[in-house]
Motif scaffolding. Structure first.
Motif, PDB file in Angstrom:
ATOM      1  N   HIS A   1       8.453 -41.392 -42.260  1.00  0.00           N
ATOM      2  CA  HIS A   1       9.204 -40.211 -41.242  1.00  0.00           C
ATOM      3  C   HIS A   1       9.892 -39.331 -42.198  1.00  0.00           C
ATOM      4  CE1 HIS A   1       8.291 -42.180 -37.451  1.00  0.00           C
ATOM      5  NE2 HIS A   1       8.029 -43.006 -38.241  1.00  0.00           N
ATOM      6  N   ILE A   2       9.541 -37.905 -42.231  1.00  0.00           N
ATOM      7  CA  ILE A   2      10.002 -37.335 -43.437  1.00  0.00           C
ATOM      8  C   ILE A   2      10.949 -35.858 -42.934  1.00  0.00           C
ATOM      9  CG2 ILE A   2       9.119 -35.531 -45.176  1.00  0.00           C
ATOM     10  CD1 ILE A   2       8.853 -38.410 -46.169  1.00  0.00           C
ATOM     11  N   LEU A   3      11.826 -35.773 -43.776  1.00  0.00           N
ATOM     12  CA  LEU A   3      12.499 -34.278 -43.533  1.00  0.00           C
ATOM     13  C   LEU A   3      12.726 -33.648 -44.759  1.00  0.00           C
ATOM     14  CD1 LEU A   3      15.504 -35.728 -41.024  1.00  0.00           C
ATOM     15  CD2 LEU A   3      13.726 -34.437 -40.423  1.00  0.00           C
ATOM     16  N   PRO A   4      13.135 -32.508 -44.803  1.00  0.00           N
ATOM     17  CA  PRO A   4      13.150 -31.694 -45.813  1.00  0.00           C
ATOM     18  C   PRO A   4      14.479 -31.759 -46.593  1.00  0.00           C
ATOM     19  CG  PRO A   4      13.403 -30.315 -44.012  1.00  0.00           C
ATOM     20  CD  PRO A   4      13.051 -31.321 -43.616  1.00  0.00           C
ATOM     21  N   GLU A   5      14.561 -32.115 -47.941  1.00  0.00           N
ATOM     22  CA  GLU A   5      15.887 -32.410 -48.763  1.00  0.00           C
ATOM     23  C   GLU A   5      17.087 -31.521 -48.233  1.00  0.00           C
ATOM     24  OE1 GLU A   5      15.576 -31.763 -52.817  1.00  0.00           O
ATOM     25  OE2 GLU A   5      16.723 -33.439 -53.094  1.00  0.00           O
ATOM     26  N   GLY A   6      18.295 -31.826 -47.862  1.00  0.00           N
ATOM     27  CA  GLY A   6      19.404 -31.125 -47.657  1.00  0.00           C
ATOM     28  C   GLY A   6      19.587 -31.166 -46.073  1.00  0.00           C
ATOM     29  N   LEU A   7      18.567 -31.284 -45.443  1.00  0.00           N
ATOM     30  CA  LEU A   7      18.698 -31.098 -44.149  1.00  0.00           C
ATOM     31  C   LEU A   7      19.831 -32.200 -43.330  1.00  0.00           C
ATOM     32  CD1 LEU A   7      15.874 -30.331 -41.137  1.00  0.00           C
ATOM     33  CD2 LEU A   7      17.956 -31.832 -40.961  1.00  0.00           C
ATOM     34  N   LEU A   8      19.851 -33.320 -43.633  1.00  0.00           N
ATOM     35  CA  LEU A   8      20.563 -34.376 -43.169  1.00  0.00           C
ATOM     36  C   LEU A   8      22.018 -34.080 -43.739  1.00  0.00           C
ATOM     37  CD1 LEU A   8      18.518 -37.486 -43.526  1.00  0.00           C
ATOM     38  CD2 LEU A   8      19.459 -36.313 -41.151  1.00  0.00           C
ATOM     39  N   ASP A   9      22.213 -33.424 -44.693  1.00  0.00           N
ATOM     40  CA  ASP A   9      23.386 -32.850 -45.321  1.00  0.00           C
ATOM     41  C   ASP A   9      24.179 -31.801 -44.545  1.00  0.00           C
ATOM     42  OD1 ASP A   9      23.369 -34.905 -46.939  1.00  0.00           O
ATOM     43  OD2 ASP A   9      22.110 -33.645 -48.487  1.00  0.00           O
ATOM     44  N   MET A  10      23.377 -31.039 -43.580  1.00  0.00           N
ATOM     45  CA  MET A  10      23.860 -29.831 -42.876  1.00  0.00           C
ATOM     46  C   MET A  10      25.292 -30.268 -42.174  1.00  0.00           C
ATOM     47  SD  MET A  10      20.490 -28.017 -41.597  1.00  0.00           S
ATOM     48  CE  MET A  10      21.337 -26.790 -40.764  1.00  0.00           C
ATOM     49  N   GLU A  11      26.149 -29.185 -42.006  1.00  0.00           N
ATOM     50  CA  GLU A  11      27.240 -29.771 -40.991  1.00  0.00           C
ATOM     51  C   GLU A  11      26.947 -29.147 -39.539  1.00  0.00           C
ATOM     52  OE1 GLU A  11      31.046 -28.273 -42.536  1.00  0.00           O
ATOM     53  OE2 GLU A  11      30.762 -29.263 -44.305  1.00  0.00           O
ATOM     54  N   HIS A  12      26.157 -27.928 -39.615  1.00  0.00           N
ATOM     55  CA  HIS A  12      26.109 -27.313 -38.093  1.00  0.00           C
ATOM     56  C   HIS A  12      24.240 -27.207 -38.152  1.00  0.00           C
ATOM     57  CE1 HIS A  12      30.145 -26.348 -38.071  1.00  0.00           C
ATOM     58  NE2 HIS A  12      30.183 -25.892 -39.071  1.00  0.00           N
ATOM     59  N   HIS A  13      24.156 -27.434 -36.656  1.00  0.00           N
ATOM     60  CA  HIS A  13      22.875 -27.241 -36.292  1.00  0.00           C
ATOM     61  C   HIS A  13      21.614 -28.011 -36.836  1.00  0.00           C
ATOM     62  CE1 HIS A  13      23.902 -23.518 -34.565  1.00  0.00           C
ATOM     63  NE2 HIS A  13      24.472 -23.186 -35.870  1.00  0.00           N
ATOM     64  N   ARG A  14      22.308 -29.603 -37.325  1.00  0.00           N
ATOM     65  CA  ARG A  14      21.618 -30.236 -38.032  1.00  0.00           C
ATOM     66  C   ARG A  14      20.486 -31.097 -36.822  1.00  0.00           C
ATOM     67  NH1 ARG A  14      23.655 -36.212 -39.697  1.00  0.00           N
ATOM     68  NH2 ARG A  14      25.589 -35.217 -39.651  1.00  0.00           N
ATOM     69  N   LEU A  15      20.873 -31.401 -35.771  1.00  0.00           N
ATOM     70  CA  LEU A  15      19.800 -31.808 -34.862  1.00  0.00           C
ATOM     71  C   LEU A  15      18.817 -30.945 -34.671  1.00  0.00           C
ATOM     72  CD1 LEU A  15      22.417 -33.841 -32.344  1.00  0.00           C
ATOM     73  CD2 LEU A  15      21.142 -34.802 -34.154  1.00  0.00           C
ATOM     74  N   GLU A  16      19.237 -29.643 -34.423  1.00  0.00           N
ATOM     75  CA  GLU A  16      18.291 -28.650 -33.828  1.00  0.00           C
ATOM     76  C   GLU A  16      17.142 -28.469 -34.793  1.00  0.00           C
ATOM     77  OE1 GLU A  16      20.309 -25.182 -32.818  1.00  0.00           O
ATOM     78  OE2 GLU A  16      18.729 -23.695 -33.431  1.00  0.00           O
ATOM     79  N   GLU A  17      17.936 -28.341 -36.215  1.00  0.00           N
ATOM     80  CA  GLU A  17      16.693 -28.508 -37.637  1.00  0.00           C
ATOM     81  C   GLU A  17      15.930 -29.597 -37.552  1.00  0.00           C
ATOM     82  OE1 GLU A  17      15.886 -25.612 -38.806  1.00  0.00           O
ATOM     83  OE2 GLU A  17      17.439 -24.122 -38.077  1.00  0.00           O
ATOM     84  N   LYS A  18      16.554 -30.789 -37.427  1.00  0.00           N
ATOM     85  CA  LYS A  18      15.912 -31.975 -37.593  1.00  0.00           C
ATOM     86  C   LYS A  18      14.785 -31.988 -36.556  1.00  0.00           C
ATOM     87  CE  LYS A  18      16.425 -36.929 -37.546  1.00  0.00           C
ATOM     88  NZ  LYS A  18      17.323 -38.085 -37.367  1.00  0.00           N
ATOM     89  N   GLY A  19      15.139 -31.429 -35.156  1.00  0.00           N
ATOM     90  CA  GLY A  19      13.696 -31.672 -34.250  1.00  0.00           C
ATOM     91  C   GLY A  19      12.630 -30.867 -34.691  1.00  0.00           C
ATOM     92  N   LYS A  20      13.190 -29.688 -35.481  1.00  0.00           N
ATOM     93  CA  LYS A  20      11.651 -28.963 -35.632  1.00  0.00           C
ATOM     94  C   LYS A  20      10.945 -29.054 -37.028  1.00  0.00           C
ATOM     95  CE  LYS A  20      14.203 -24.782 -35.495  1.00  0.00           C
ATOM     96  NZ  LYS A  20      14.458 -23.659 -35.612  1.00  0.00           N
ATOM     97  N   ALA A  21      11.626 -29.695 -37.868  1.00  0.00           N
ATOM     98  CA  ALA A  21      11.164 -29.705 -39.464  1.00  0.00           C
ATOM     99  C   ALA A  21      10.815 -31.386 -39.326  1.00  0.00           C
ATOM    100  CB  ALA A  21      12.258 -29.704 -40.317  1.00  0.00           C
ATOM    101  N   ALA A  22      10.879 -32.301 -38.429  1.00  0.00           N
ATOM    102  CA  ALA A  22      10.165 -33.764 -38.653  1.00  0.00           C
ATOM    103  C   ALA A  22       8.716 -33.693 -39.010  1.00  0.00           C
ATOM    104  CB  ALA A  22      10.910 -34.547 -37.421  1.00  0.00           C
ATOM    105  N   VAL A  23       8.508 -34.465 -39.844  1.00  0.00           N
ATOM    106  CA  VAL A  23       7.187 -34.727 -40.318  1.00  0.00           C
ATOM    107  C   VAL A  23       6.514 -36.096 -40.560  1.00  0.00           C
ATOM    108  CG1 VAL A  23       5.918 -34.358 -42.707  1.00  0.00           C
ATOM    109  CG2 VAL A  23       6.723 -32.399 -41.528  1.00  0.00           C
TER     110      VAL A  23
END
Ligand code: FES
Length: 368
Positions: free
Chosen positions: A237-259
């Motif tokens: 289960h993969i995400l782009p590097e840096g996404l999990l360190d985001m302070e804002h919009h993390r859940l939203e971006e994670k939902g779209k970028a999950a691979v």
């Protein structure tokens, strides 16, 4: 002429003359136990107790009012991206927690208040209603209408202004969350939102994206993946590097970028345009596909290693990894978008280019 039992003739059997089925035909006589003696409630005997009960009911309705106000504050003033740690659940949206709490208190206060009101202040009379024809007599009907007409009086709501006011406030305010949910929370069409994901690069202050080839990191460990780590048959289960360190919009971006990342034997890809494209966009048989189902967006999380099928657990859409994740079963209408990958100088997997089409459900016009 044969004799018929009362059951066969339809004659009503008095309660104290029946017999219990399954006792071999031996009559078991029993007496009608009747009703237990009536015990008056404290609020029937004392006006002070009734006033106390009114205050308790009003307190519960007030609790409902506070719960609804909490909902409104959470809805308008708490950013949905603000996270809070809940033991056992991890990071969850503070807004969601407060909305749920407010809604629960709003409903619970009204429900408990109504039950307590019924148990303490509404009429407390036991009555026995004998069986009778389905249609009530004219007198009974008139009596019913008269009882309903006097209901407000006998429930004391007309005599208890504090309770009446708090119930009105609780019910009136509680309609607001329902309206907000129906009208205010539909959100915009996902059109462009799903075309651009974190894989597109870095987003500047001005909202523009600069291309960047992110490393692929494991979710949730947040560690980069080397090609040699991905053995045949394994799934990451993969995400782009840096996404999990985001302070804002993390859940939203994670939902779209999950691979989902898998490795196949390069010979397993089909000799079709889709199969060849899948192999070319991968790296030595390692391929990455969006995890968001193209039906209605559930996470596609089940990989059958032997058939190379990806299965969505929601409505069983099945995607063939050997043929560019084409839909071979179920309600999804288009393949899962593929992420083109390669490796960097240190051998870590990186995204060579972002998704070439919107991720997720295709219920809107993608061309527009
Ligand atoms: S959301 Fe995947 S099949 Fe319906």
């Amino acid at each position: 002429m044969s004799e018929h039992s009362p059951h066969e003739t339809g004659t009503p059997v008095p309660l104290d003359q029946g017999h219990v089925e399954g006792t071999g035909g031996i009559p078991e006589r029993f007496a009608n136990p009747g009703l237990p003696p009536h015990v008056p409630r404290a609020s029937d005997l004392s006006e002070a107790a009734a006033d106390r009960a009114e205050k308790q009911v009003a307190g519960l309705f007030t609790l409902s009012i506070l719960g609804t106000l909490l909902f409104l504050v959470a809805y308008f003033m708490v950013d949905v991206q603000t996270l809070t740690f809940v033991p056992g659940l991890g990071d969850v949206s503070l807004s969601n927690i407060l909305l749920g709490l407010g809604l629960s208190l709003g409903l619970l206060g009204i429900g408990l208040g109504a039950v307590h009101w019924a148990k303490t202040l509404m009429p407390d009379e036991e009555s026995v209603e004998m069986r009778h024809p389905m249609r009530s007599s004219d007198e009974a009907r008139e009596e019913f209408v008269a009882t309903m007409a006097g209901g407000a009086e006998s429930s004391q709501i007309t005599r208890r202004p504090l309770m009446k006011a708090t119930l009105g406030g609780a019910l009136g305010l509680f309609s607001l969350p329902l309206l907000l949910q129906l009208v205010g929370s539909l959100g915009p069409l996902p059109k462009n939102d799903l075309s651009v994901t974190y894989w597109n690069g870095k987003k500047g202050e001005d909202g523009h994206w600069t291309a960047h080839k992110w490393r692929l990191v494991r979710d949730p460990e947040n560690t980069p993946v080397k090609a040699e780590d991905v053995t045949i048959g394994s799934v990451f289960h993969i995400l782009p590097e840096g996404l999990l360190d985001m302070e804002h919009h993390r859940l939203e971006e994670k939902g779209k970028a999950a691979v989902l990342l898998m490795r196949l034997n390069p010979d397993d890809f089909q000799d079709t345009p889709g199969g060849r494209k899948a192999r070319d966009w991968g790296y030595q048989g390692i391929v990455a596909y969006s995890k968001i189902c193209t039906h209605v967006g559930c996470p596609v999380g089940l990989y059958e290693q032997t058939t190379h099928h990806l299965l969505c657990p929601c409505h069983q859409s099945t995607f063939d990894v050997t043929d560019d994740c084409k839909v071979i079963f179920g309600p999804a209408k288009r393949p899962l978008p593929q992420l083109k990958i390669t490796v960097d100088d240190e051998g870590y997997l990186i995204a060579d280019q972002p998704f070439q089409e919107p991720v997720g459900p295709s219920f809107w016009e993608r061309e527009s």
